[in-house]
Design an enzyme around this catalytic site. Structure first.
Site, PDB file in Angstrom:
ATOM      1  N   GLY A 182      15.221  -1.301  23.725  1.00  0.00           N
ATOM      2  CA  GLY A 182      16.134  -1.308  22.571  1.00  0.00           C
ATOM      3  C   GLY A 182      15.845  -2.428  21.585  1.00  0.00           C
ATOM      4  N   GLY A 213      -8.119  -0.773  -9.148  1.00  0.00           N
ATOM      5  CA  GLY A 213      -7.344   0.440  -9.384  1.00  0.00           C
ATOM      6  C   GLY A 213      -8.173   1.696  -9.490  1.00  0.00           C
ATOM      7  CD  GLN A 235       9.239   3.798  24.988  1.00  0.00           C
ATOM      8  OE1 GLN A 235       9.378   4.012  23.788  1.00  0.00           O
ATOM      9  NE2 GLN A 235      10.064   4.269  25.895  1.00  0.00           N
ATOM     10  CD  GLU A 276      -9.818  -0.244   1.348  1.00  0.00           C
ATOM     11  OE1 GLU A 276     -11.016  -0.087   1.622  1.00  0.00           O
ATOM     12  OE2 GLU A 276      -9.278  -1.357   1.218  1.00  0.00           O
ATOM     13  CB  SER A 319      -7.212  12.671  -1.051  1.00  0.00           C
ATOM     14  OG  SER A 319      -6.229  12.144  -0.200  1.00  0.00           O
TER      15      SER A 319
HETATM   16  C1  LIG Z   1       0.349   0.040   0.430  1.00  0.00           C
HETATM   17  C2  LIG Z   1      -0.736   0.766  -0.306  1.00  0.00           C
HETATM   18  C3  LIG Z   1      -1.728   0.046  -0.945  1.00  0.00           C
HETATM   19  C4  LIG Z   1      -2.730   0.694  -1.675  1.00  0.00           C
HETATM   20  N1  LIG Z   1      -3.634  -0.037  -2.393  1.00  0.00           N
HETATM   21  C5  LIG Z   1      -4.463   0.585  -3.255  1.00  0.00           C
HETATM   22  C6  LIG Z   1      -5.287  -0.165  -4.151  1.00  0.00           C
HETATM   23  O1  LIG Z   1      -5.279  -1.389  -4.140  1.00  0.00           O
HETATM   24  N2  LIG Z   1      -6.042   0.517  -5.046  1.00  0.00           N
HETATM   25  C7  LIG Z   1      -6.086   1.879  -5.102  1.00  0.00           C
HETATM   26  O2  LIG Z   1      -6.803   2.425  -5.929  1.00  0.00           O
HETATM   27  N3  LIG Z   1      -5.315   2.632  -4.251  1.00  0.00           N
HETATM   28  C8  LIG Z   1      -4.509   2.015  -3.351  1.00  0.00           C
HETATM   29  N4  LIG Z   1      -3.703   2.760  -2.508  1.00  0.00           N
HETATM   30  C9  LIG Z   1      -3.745   4.208  -2.595  1.00  0.00           C
HETATM   31  C10 LIG Z   1      -4.307   4.896  -1.367  1.00  0.00           C
HETATM   32  O3  LIG Z   1      -5.691   4.707  -1.278  1.00  0.00           O
HETATM   33  C11 LIG Z   1      -3.880   6.376  -1.435  1.00  0.00           C
HETATM   34  O4  LIG Z   1      -2.490   6.398  -1.179  1.00  0.00           O
HETATM   35  C12 LIG Z   1      -4.618   7.254  -0.466  1.00  0.00           C
HETATM   36  O5  LIG Z   1      -5.978   7.351  -0.817  1.00  0.00           O
HETATM   37  C13 LIG Z   1      -4.017   8.657  -0.388  1.00  0.00           C
HETATM   38  O6  LIG Z   1      -3.788   9.211  -1.650  1.00  0.00           O
HETATM   39  P1  LIG Z   1      -2.353   9.829  -1.996  1.00  0.00           P
HETATM   40  O7  LIG Z   1      -1.339   8.823  -1.618  1.00  0.00           O
HETATM   41  O8  LIG Z   1      -2.362  10.316  -3.387  1.00  0.00           O
HETATM   42  O9  LIG Z   1      -2.210  11.062  -1.010  1.00  0.00           O
HETATM   43  P2  LIG Z   1      -2.711  12.557  -1.298  1.00  0.00           P
HETATM   44  O10 LIG Z   1      -4.147  12.537  -1.679  1.00  0.00           O
HETATM   45  O11 LIG Z   1      -1.752  13.218  -2.208  1.00  0.00           O
HETATM   46  O12 LIG Z   1      -2.597  13.207   0.144  1.00  0.00           O
HETATM   47  C14 LIG Z   1      -1.392  13.763   0.682  1.00  0.00           C
HETATM   48  C15 LIG Z   1      -1.746  14.319   2.064  1.00  0.00           C
HETATM   49  O13 LIG Z   1      -2.699  15.397   1.929  1.00  0.00           O
HETATM   50  C16 LIG Z   1      -3.866  15.113   2.700  1.00  0.00           C
HETATM   51  N5  LIG Z   1      -5.042  15.631   2.008  1.00  0.00           N
HETATM   52  C17 LIG Z   1      -5.423  15.414   0.718  1.00  0.00           C
HETATM   53  N6  LIG Z   1      -6.569  16.052   0.453  1.00  0.00           N
HETATM   54  C18 LIG Z   1      -6.937  16.689   1.610  1.00  0.00           C
HETATM   55  C19 LIG Z   1      -8.042  17.526   1.973  1.00  0.00           C
HETATM   56  N7  LIG Z   1      -9.013  17.836   1.122  1.00  0.00           N
HETATM   57  N8  LIG Z   1      -8.078  18.008   3.243  1.00  0.00           N
HETATM   58  C20 LIG Z   1      -7.104  17.685   4.139  1.00  0.00           C
HETATM   59  N9  LIG Z   1      -6.041  16.899   3.839  1.00  0.00           N
HETATM   60  C21 LIG Z   1      -5.958  16.415   2.593  1.00  0.00           C
HETATM   61  C22 LIG Z   1      -3.893  13.588   2.813  1.00  0.00           C
HETATM   62  O14 LIG Z   1      -4.691  13.163   3.900  1.00  0.00           O
HETATM   63  C23 LIG Z   1      -2.413  13.263   2.966  1.00  0.00           C
HETATM   64  O15 LIG Z   1      -2.025  13.487   4.289  1.00  0.00           O
HETATM   65  C24 LIG Z   1      -2.739   2.115  -1.727  1.00  0.00           C
HETATM   66  C25 LIG Z   1      -1.757   2.858  -1.046  1.00  0.00           C
HETATM   67  C26 LIG Z   1      -0.752   2.195  -0.361  1.00  0.00           C
HETATM   68  C27 LIG Z   1       0.315   3.018   0.314  1.00  0.00           C
END
Ligand SMILES: Cc1cc2nc3c(=O)[nH]c(=O)nc-3n(C[C@H](O)[C@H](O)[C@H](O)COP(=O)(O)OP(=O)(O)OC[C@H]3O[C@@H](n4cnc5c(N)ncnc54)[C@H](O)[C@@H]3O)c2cc1C
Length: 381
Positions: A340, A124, A336, A363, A132
């Protein structure tokens, strides 16, 4: 340069092809529809040594190199992306963090149960308010007398509901930024740990994803993985390896979708011809095949660099970025080809497309990979 797998890697590929054809492909649609975590199949992968893929034999693992592990993730993901994600996250996040940064006693305590599959691992970092920007995490650990007390929550945690071992990142010194975060490990059932919502997802539906909540969760000093305040730096190292496994996951999903589309295109007759005979359809396969082969080469090269002790952070980010986007393009093309029927759950094409999307997000999103790559390209040229 050698561009071929060695005999052992080839044998692993063949063994998994047989396993996936029998145990995974026929069931993947059902698992997806019910969002059911396939415990029995995961246990069988444990018996095959896939849950301690890179764990040395002395801790009960298979001691594979990274290229072999990438081959394994790719083959499993050809049959089912969710199962590929389970294997990738278990090995590359929780288990690899303990293996790469943990003390000898933590390795002896946790690795044998993780490697055998007796326990699954969850890791986690992400929180509801910080993805991010992971240093924006709110979860904190405070030292009280002789113990760490953890409070906070984590979001999107793979294996959140089904794990036996949790590695979690928490702020231990907020003023120190990236030098103020520590990783802690504890078993399921630790007082103060509760699993919140199970998340219902677009794809990767039979991979378990949940929210974790920590309320005065107490652990001793021996639960620190690595050093106090080294957790963020250890995480960055760990995630570089994890990206190779997401690249392999992407290649597998893309190739799995292409295989299904190829088979269908040879059977589906329109205008008196199998649709595979139309050049417009053949060109879709030409693009899918080319891009996925490039993605696989990038993935194996990043794995080879890691195996041979060379720097690989940029190459891993490039492989993850390219392979995940190639998988997305390939799976859209596969839908594609099905016309359908591709838009229905009668065929698996749409499942591959939904699963591929996660690879552009998990990741580190594609945008974050571009930041990592740009920084390195600009510095090195
Ligand atoms: C199915 C699934 C499994 C996962 N498993 C794990 C896990 O086991 N452990 C764990 O810790 N996490 C896990 N995650 C979390 C995952 O790593 C995050 O969802 C991912 O890193 C993106 O963070 P966020 O969802 O908060 O998006 P945000 O960081 O809120 O980003 C939203 C958008 O803004 C963009 N963005 C953000 N900052 C910037 C920047 N500086 N410049 C340009 N664009 C930017 C992003 O690319 C994205 O398009 C999982 C996620 C999912 C969906």
């Amino acid at each position: 340069m050698e561009f071929v797998l060695n005999d052992e890697q080839q044998a692993l590929r063949e063994m998994l092809r047989t396993f996936v054809a029998k145990e995974v492909r026929p069931k993947a649609g059902e698992w997806d529809a019910s969002a059911e975590f396939p415990r029995e199949t995961v246990a069988k992968l444990g018996e095959l040594g896939l849950l301690g893929a890179m764990v040395p034999e002395e801790y009960g693992g298979s001691g594979m190199d990274m290229v072999s592990y990438a081959v394994a993730v790719e083959e499993i993901s050809k049959g089912d992306g969710s199962l590929g994600l389970t294997v990738a996250s278990h090995n590359s996040l929780c288990t690899a963090h303990i293996l790469g940064s943990g003390s000898e006693s933590l390795k002896r305590k946790y690795l044998p149960e993780l490697a055998s599959g007796r326990s699954l691992g969850a890791w986690g970092l992400t929180e509801a308010g910080s993805g991010s920007d992971s240093l924006g995490m709110r979860t904190k650990a405070e030292w009280r007398k002789d113990r760490w007390v953890i409070n906070g929550s984590k979001m999107f945690i793979t294996q959140g509901n089904v794990a036996g071992v949790y590695v979690v990142l928490a702020v231990t010194d907020r003023d120190k930024g990236k030098d103020g975060v520590t990783a802690f490990v504890f078993p399921a059932g630790t007082k103060g740990l509760s699993v919140g919502r199970k998340l219902h997802k677009l794809g990767m539906r039979s991979s378990d994803t949940a929210e974790l909540v920590f309320e005065d969760l107490e652990v001793g000093p021996d639960a620190v993985v690595g050093q106090v305040n080294s957790g963020f730096r250890d995480t960055m190292k760990n995630l570089a390896g994890g990206r190779i496994s997401i690249a392999a996951l992407s290649v597998g999903i893309g190739l799995g979708a292409m295989r299904e589309a190829l088979a269908y295109s040879k059977e589906r007759v329109q205008f008196g011809h199998a649709v595979s005979e139309f050049q417009a359809i053949q060109w879709l396969f030409a693009d899918m095949g080319t891009e996925l082969e490039a993605a696989e080469l990038m993935t194996f090269r990043a794995a080879f660099l890691k195996d041979t002790g060379r720097p690989y952070t940029r190459e891993a980010a490039m492989a993850k970025l390219f392979a995940s986007e190639a998988a997305m393009r390939a799976t859209i093309k596969a839908v594609q080809v099905f016309g359908g029927y591709g838009y229905t759950q009668e065929y698996p094409a749409e499942r591959y497309m939904r699963d591929a999307k996660l690879c552009e997000i998990g990741e580190g999103t594609s945008e974050v990979q571009r930041i990592i790559i740009a920084r390195d390209v600009i510095r090195s040229h």
